[in-house]
Design a protein around this motif. Structure first.
Motif, short mmCIF file in Angstrom:
data_model
loop_
_atom_site.label_atom_id
_atom_site.label_comp_id
_atom_site.label_asym_id
_atom_site.label_seq_id
_atom_site.Cartn_x
_atom_site.Cartn_y
_atom_site.Cartn_z
N UNK A 287 0.80 -1.22 0.00
CA UNK A 287 0.00 0.00 0.00
C UNK A 287 0.83 1.27 0.00
N UNK A 288 1.98 1.26 0.67
CA UNK A 288 2.77 2.50 0.73
C UNK A 288 3.39 2.85 -0.61
N UNK A 289 3.45 1.88 -1.52
CA UNK A 289 3.94 2.14 -2.88
C UNK A 289 2.82 2.59 -3.80
N UNK A 290 1.59 2.61 -3.27
CA UNK A 290 0.41 2.94 -4.07
C UNK A 290 -0.19 4.26 -3.60
N UNK A 291 -0.83 4.25 -2.45
CA UNK A 291 -1.64 5.38 -2.00
C UNK A 291 -0.77 6.57 -1.60
N UNK A 292 -1.16 7.74 -2.07
CA UNK A 292 -0.45 8.95 -1.69
C UNK A 292 0.90 9.14 -2.36
N UNK A 293 1.23 8.29 -3.33
CA UNK A 293 2.51 8.43 -4.03
C UNK A 293 2.37 9.38 -5.21
N UNK A 294 3.50 9.70 -5.81
CA UNK A 294 3.54 10.44 -7.05
C UNK A 294 4.51 9.74 -8.01
N UNK A 295 4.43 10.05 -9.29
CA UNK A 295 5.44 9.54 -10.21
C UNK A 295 6.83 10.01 -9.80
N UNK A 296 7.83 9.27 -10.23
CA UNK A 296 9.23 9.60 -9.95
C UNK A 296 9.82 10.29 -11.17
N UNK A 297 11.11 10.58 -11.14
CA UNK A 297 11.76 11.23 -12.28
C UNK A 297 11.92 10.29 -13.47
N UNK A 298 11.82 8.98 -13.21
CA UNK A 298 11.73 7.97 -14.26
C UNK A 298 10.43 7.21 -14.04
#
Length: 420
Positions: A287-298
């Motif tokens: 879940x921590x890799x899903x909810x509330x995340x944003x795209x990265x520089x790649x």
């Protein structure tokens, strides 16, 4: 009188006026971006014959009828049967709202509360003036949905649907004006251009970062959004398929909206329940890799096979730091602040090398769903992990690995101006 009042209400002290220049400037509420994954249903009278798809009526009575659909109705229903006659069998006797909610909850989805406006059933201008427009206002006022997902718009222009007037009322005066989000299907030519988040098309998967928030709407049944009585198990996407779509989607600034088609008795097919539960078991662990995340520089790693990235900043950052590093679309790569999540979707390798990740003496890698933490990478231009260092028995799935990477080296890159 009530309808006329509503029509003019958006023009009084309005923050948003009924034109796209104004409406498109309305910020998307943050809850939608944070949610990432949602469930919706196509459920209607087409669930009674449950044949071909939710477009069954069109294939039966449209301008170019499908012979198989026509023959199916003639074989299974008495002569003179109309589409409205299916209503008597749309009994939903096993419908249980709590069970529906539990099934959705089991998937790990967080975007659930919707209204589905399908508006192409009548070409008479009175339909929009006297039926669809006041009905949309009534439904929003009564049920207070957090998502208004319009569809079936393509045969008529936005003026016919009074789309801009409705959105101005929705954003200015409705009871959900501060939290509601909408899609982009508001009249011929609006999809992919105007509205809230953009859908572009069903099953949309650009594979690259988009600056404007978008949505990948897809269905578990490979051939239909509505219930099909002749659906085969091989025609249902696997849990892995959906997990892969989730990773690809959120890595590129999208949300995944997954459809299930209940039957006329009010039941979600058992194979869909199983798929949602299997998906949810993994999503809740990661879940921590899903909810509330944003795209990265790649967004993905071209050096590795099927690896996608999401990211977040460390918690507890000061407001001063947040102001300096905040970007509305992606997270920058800053050694002290950025957490990177690498979704490895092809695990059949002896070594995993992520050339987009620069390591330092402080870099740590946690394998989500396990207690395994890897260190000692040193300073290098890429992150390399031998397969032998992974405790495969502890993984929640063997076909997907999600790495939590902390203290990776800083990189200066704007993904909106660079190609992967």
């Amino acid at each position: 009188m009530f309808l006329l009042f509503l029509l003019f209400l958006p023009l009084v002290n309005a923050k948003y006026t009924p034109d796209w220049d104004s409406l498109d400037k309305r910020p998307l509420p943050s809850w939608y971006d944070d949610s990432k994954f949602g469930i919706f249903c196509h459920w209607g009278l087409y669930s009674v014959p449950a044949y071909r798809s939710e477009w069954m009526w069109w294939y039966w009575k449209g301008t170019q009828p499908d012979a198989n659909v026509v023959n199916f109705v003639e074989k299974n229903y008495k002569p003179g049967t109309t589409y409205a006659d299916f209503a008597k069998d749309f009994t939903a006797e096993y419908f249980d709202a709590k069970q529906f909610a539990e099934t959705v909850k089991s998937s790990g989805a967080r975007q659930e509360k919707k209204f589905y406006g399908n508006k192409n059933e009548n070409s008479d201008i009175l339909f929009s003036q006297q039926i669809s427009y006041p009905q949309m206002i009534e439904i929003v006022t009564k049920y207070r949905p957090e998502v208004v997902w319009s569809d079936g718009e393509w045969d008529k222009p936005e003026e016919y649907w009074k789309a801009k007037e409705f959105l101005a009322w929705l954003y200015n005066s409705s009871p959900v004006k501060d939290q509601v989000v909408v899609n982009d299907r508001w009249g011929t030519g609006t999809m992919g251009k105007h509205g809230g988040f953009l859908t572009y098309s069903d099953h949309y998967d650009p594979g690259t970062l988009l600056e404007r928030k978008w949505e990948n709407c897809m269905t578990l049944d490979k051939h239909s959004w509505g219930n099909r009585r002749d659906m085969k198990a091989s025609e249902v996407y696997t849990a892995y398929d959906i997990i892969e779509q989730l990773a690809r989607t959120i890595a590129c600034n999208g949300n995944l909206l997954l459809n299930v088609g209940p039957n006329m008795h009010g039941q979600i097919p058992a194979i869909f329940e199983d798929r949602l539960a299997e998906i949810g078991k993994f999503v809740n662990i990661a879940s921590e890799a899903v909810y509330g995340t944003k795209p990265w520089i790649y967004q993905n790693d071209t050096s590795a096979s099927n690896v996608w990235y999401t990211s977040r900043y460390q918690s507890g950052l000061s407001n001063h730091v947040k102001r300096n590093i905040q970007h509305p679309v992606f997270n920058m790569q800053l050694e002290k602040y950025t957490i990177v999540y690498a979704w490895i979707l092809d695990t059949a390798h002896d070594t995993f090398e992520l050339k987009s990740v620069k390591t330092t003496d402080r870099t740590t890698v946690t394998i989500l769903g396990t207690d395994v933490v890897l260190t000692g990478f040193g300073t290098a231009e890429s992150l390399t992990i031998p397969s032998s260092k992974i405790d495969w028995k502890k993984l929640p799935r063997r076909d997907v690995i999600v790495l939590k990477i902390e203290n990776a080296g800083s990189r200066n890159r704007n993904p909106l101006k660079s190609s992967n």
